[in-house]
Design a protein around this motif. Structure first.
Motif, PDB file in Angstrom:
ATOM      1  N   UNK A   5       0.871  -1.464   0.165  1.00  0.00           N
ATOM      2  CA  UNK A   5      -0.182   0.156   0.090  1.00  0.00           C
ATOM      3  C   UNK A   5       0.930   1.337   0.121  1.00  0.00           C
ATOM      4  N   UNK A   6       0.219   2.548   0.023  1.00  0.00           N
ATOM      5  CA  UNK A   6       1.117   3.678   0.034  1.00  0.00           C
ATOM      6  C   UNK A   6       1.672   4.217  -1.406  1.00  0.00           C
ATOM      7  N   UNK A   7       3.059   4.266  -1.249  1.00  0.00           N
ATOM      8  CA  UNK A   7       3.892   4.647  -2.487  1.00  0.00           C
ATOM      9  C   UNK A   7       4.446   3.514  -3.039  1.00  0.00           C
ATOM     10  N   UNK A  33       8.350   2.195   2.537  1.00  0.00           N
ATOM     11  CA  UNK A  33       7.923   2.607   3.790  1.00  0.00           C
ATOM     12  C   UNK A  33       7.456   3.824   3.846  1.00  0.00           C
ATOM     13  N   UNK A  34       6.412   4.480   4.654  1.00  0.00           N
ATOM     14  CA  UNK A  34       6.209   5.671   4.227  1.00  0.00           C
ATOM     15  C   UNK A  34       7.069   6.972   4.735  1.00  0.00           C
ATOM     16  N   UNK A  68      -3.138  -6.585  -6.327  1.00  0.00           N
ATOM     17  CA  UNK A  68      -2.578  -7.086  -5.006  1.00  0.00           C
ATOM     18  C   UNK A  68      -2.521  -5.692  -3.957  1.00  0.00           C
ATOM     19  N   UNK A  69      -2.714  -4.870  -4.306  1.00  0.00           N
ATOM     20  CA  UNK A  69      -2.253  -3.709  -3.494  1.00  0.00           C
ATOM     21  C   UNK A  69      -3.532  -3.446  -2.504  1.00  0.00           C
ATOM     22  N   UNK A  70      -3.444  -2.636  -1.459  1.00  0.00           N
ATOM     23  CA  UNK A  70      -4.484  -2.305  -0.467  1.00  0.00           C
ATOM     24  C   UNK A  70      -4.767  -0.650  -0.560  1.00  0.00           C
ATOM     25  N   UNK A  71      -5.990  -0.309  -1.022  1.00  0.00           N
ATOM     26  CA  UNK A  71      -5.896   1.270  -1.097  1.00  0.00           C
ATOM     27  C   UNK A  71      -5.827   2.000   0.272  1.00  0.00           C
ATOM     28  N   UNK A  72      -5.349   3.285  -0.017  1.00  0.00           N
ATOM     29  CA  UNK A  72      -5.063   4.098  -1.000  1.00  0.00           C
ATOM     30  C   UNK A  72      -3.657   3.834  -1.674  1.00  0.00           C
TER      31      UNK A  72
END
Length: 162
Positions: A5-7, A33-34, A68-72
């Motif tokens: 997720x994220x970037x 990692x954010x 496969x990603x989790x929003x957003x």
């Protein structure tokens, strides 16, 4: 992948691109990692498409983020083909039967519709150098790192298809 997720940075790669009958392509996606330049998750694979070319590999990378990603998510790509398809051309133009890789674009837009929002796609400078970062030529240190790691994943995946 956990924490997908994220970037998220995506890339495609093709070995022997100048020789279509010998070409082998792969794609890679890397979530950072954010707060740090650290990979928290990634996925990659060989391009399972009859046409082993860079645009297909780049698009499949983004399709797999959407799978496969989790929003957003904020997806960063060096591919003008992908960024322009999403930001400028849209579903009607990209899915037209005469459009390059219409079958992949149809899957892309189906997934975008399923998400219902929470997706950003941005074009960044591919293969940015330290000088590009220092003078602000379309690259940040984070983008340079994420893009390079996605490139490594795509190259590794393409090598399995050889």
């Amino acid at each position: 992948p956990s924490e997908f997720t994220g970037d998220i940075y995506t890339d495609g790669y093709v070995f022997e691109a100048q020789y279509p009958s010998l070409a082998s392509a792969g794609w890679g996606c890397v979530a950072l990692h954010q707060d740090r330049q650290e990979i928290v998750s990634f996925c990659s694979g060989p391009l399972l498409d009859p046409l082993q070319c860079i645009n297909a590999a780049e698009l499949v990378a983004v399709v797999n983020v959407l799978r496969f990603a989790i929003p957003p998510v904020r997806i960063f790509t060096a591919s003008a083909f992908v960024a322009d398809g999403f930001l400028v051309r849209g579903p009607e133009a990209t899915c037209a039967c005469v459009s390059a890789h219409a079958h992949l674009w149809k899957e892309f837009w189906r997934l975008v519709d399923d998400w219902g929002g929470g997706i950003e796609i941005s074009k960044i400078k591919g293969h940015a150098t330290q000088v590009d970062v220092q003078i602000g030529r379309g690259a940040s240190a984070r983008h340079r790192y994420g893009s390079a790691k996605a490139d490594e994943a795509a190259k590794s995946a393409a090598s399995f298809a050889r």
